[in-house]
Every structure is written in C-alpha cells, then in structure tokens.
Design a protein around this motif. Structure first.
Motif, PDB file in Angstrom:
ATOM      1  N   THR A  99       6.704   9.935   1.699  1.00 19.97           N
ATOM      2  CA  THR A  99       6.067  10.173   2.980  1.00 19.97           C
ATOM      3  C   THR A  99       6.994   9.586   4.035  1.00 19.97           C
ATOM      4  N   ASP A 100       7.727  10.458   4.752  1.00 24.25           N
ATOM      5  CA  ASP A 100       8.699   9.988   5.738  1.00 24.25           C
ATOM      6  C   ASP A 100       8.067   9.009   6.704  1.00 24.25           C
ATOM      7  N   ASP A 101       8.807   7.960   7.018  1.00 20.46           N
ATOM      8  CA  ASP A 101       8.398   6.902   7.943  1.00 20.46           C
ATOM      9  C   ASP A 101       7.163   6.135   7.465  1.00 20.46           C
ATOM     10  N   VAL A 102       6.785   6.300   6.199  1.00 21.47           N
ATOM     11  CA  VAL A 102       5.674   5.529   5.637  1.00 21.47           C
ATOM     12  C   VAL A 102       6.151   4.801   4.382  1.00 21.47           C
ATOM     13  N   GLU A 103       6.393   5.558   3.270  1.00 18.66           N
ATOM     14  CA  GLU A 103       6.818   4.909   2.036  1.00 18.66           C
ATOM     15  C   GLU A 103       7.336   5.912   1.024  1.00 18.66           C
ATOM     16  N   LEU A 104       8.090   5.366   0.066  1.00 18.68           N
ATOM     17  CA  LEU A 104       8.422   6.077  -1.159  1.00 18.68           C
ATOM     18  C   LEU A 104       7.630   5.387  -2.258  1.00 18.68           C
ATOM     19  N   ARG A 105       6.887   6.179  -3.021  1.00 18.45           N
ATOM     20  CA  ARG A 105       6.063   5.640  -4.108  1.00 18.45           C
ATOM     21  C   ARG A 105       6.601   6.202  -5.416  1.00 18.45           C
ATOM     22  N   LEU A 106       7.048   5.318  -6.309  1.00 19.57           N
ATOM     23  CA  LEU A 106       7.575   5.695  -7.620  1.00 19.57           C
ATOM     24  C   LEU A 106       6.572   5.269  -8.677  1.00 19.57           C
ATOM     25  N   GLU A 107       6.075   6.208  -9.483  1.00 21.53           N
ATOM     26  CA  GLU A 107       5.152   5.860 -10.562  1.00 21.53           C
ATOM     27  C   GLU A 107       5.846   6.131 -11.889  1.00 21.53           C
ATOM     28  N   PHE A 108       5.868   5.103 -12.733  1.00 23.93           N
ATOM     29  CA  PHE A 108       6.563   5.182 -14.012  1.00 23.93           C
ATOM     30  C   PHE A 108       5.595   5.530 -15.133  1.00 23.93           C
ATOM     31  N   ALA A 109       6.149   5.889 -16.296  1.00 22.55           N
ATOM     32  CA  ALA A 109       5.340   6.327 -17.438  1.00 22.55           C
ATOM     33  C   ALA A 109       4.370   5.245 -17.909  1.00 22.55           C
ATOM     34  N   ASN A 110       4.715   3.977 -17.693  1.00 20.08           N
ATOM     35  CA  ASN A 110       3.820   2.889 -18.106  1.00 20.08           C
ATOM     36  C   ASN A 110       2.772   2.575 -17.033  1.00 20.08           C
TER      37      ASN A 110
END
Length: 142
Positions: A99-110
């Motif tokens: 989400t530009d100018d908000v955050e990058l959210r990375l969700e992993f397999a665990n």
C-alpha cells in the motif's frame, strides 16, 4: 519551521519516486510480486536498517520493520527483534500487500508477518524502502 521541513521532505520523496517510476528512469524490472513463493535466504542487519535477501532480489527496510510472530509484535531494533527476524530464514513468502505511502506487508508460510512502514511523514530519512529486483535491474524506491 518543523511543518515546512516535513513538507519539503515529503516533496523530495515524491520527486525521487517519480524519477524511478516515470520518465527519466522507467521501471521495467520485476515487481515485488515476483517474491511470492520465494524463500527468505538471509537477513542482514546494517547499522540502522535491515535487508531481506530472497536469493537474488533484496528488500531493504530503511524504516524499522515490525515482525508479528506467535502473537508477539516486535519492532526492530528492540530486544529480541533480530532473533525473531532470523526465524524467518528459509520460510517461503506466502503473500504480500503493498500500500503506497502506508506499508509493505510480507506474510510468510509460517504465518509470521513483517511490516515495513512506508509513510513518508514517519520516515527516518528521505526514503523508507528499496527493492533491488536483481542484477542489471533498476532499484525501486519508496
């Protein structure tokens, strides 16, 4: 004044982003979505930022990343944050949301989640994040 300094910093960030996304330096490199399914190969802690290595592409968090792991929220560089981030090594990236100018959210397999704040008003410097897609591809800046 402090307010005018914030406005100038925001304008600088937006101008840098424009250079890499339009006109002078058009981005034709892979996007962050190319990371989905890739394993996190390593993490480097470099003074006041963190680099996430995906066996080629690199995400550089210039704002302090936050990891949500087993119900605990730990922000870098707080105690335990390095250990929490290192548990992600070897984990495939299941999904991401930018989400530009908000955050990058990375969700992993665990089911661990890393967020990188992209809000220019809360940036430590003029940039919040870099994405280096690979050799010969231009760096993307937020």
């Amino acid at each position: 004044s402090l307010r005018s300094l914030d406005v100038m910093r925001l304008q600088l960030m937006l101008n840098v982003r424009r250079l890499f996304t339009t006109g002078l330096f058009p981005v034709t490199a892979p996007t962050l979505d190319a990371l989905i399914g890739e394993e996190l190969g390593g993490i480097h802690f470099v003074r006041d930022y963190v680099e996430f290595y995906f066996d080629g592409p690199v995400v550089r968090a210039l704002s302090n990343p936050v990891v949500l792991l087993h119900g605990r929220r730990i922000a870098f560089p707080d105690a335990g944050s390095r250990d929490a981030l290192c548990t992600l090594i070897g984990q495939p990236l299941a999904s991401l949301t930018l989400t530009d100018d908000v955050e990058l959210r990375l969700e992993f397999a665990n089911h661990a989640v890393v967020t990188i704040n992209l809000d220019p008003m809360h940036a430590i410097g003029p940039e919040c994040m870099h994405f280096m897609p690979g050799r010969g591809a231009p760096m993307q800046v937020w």
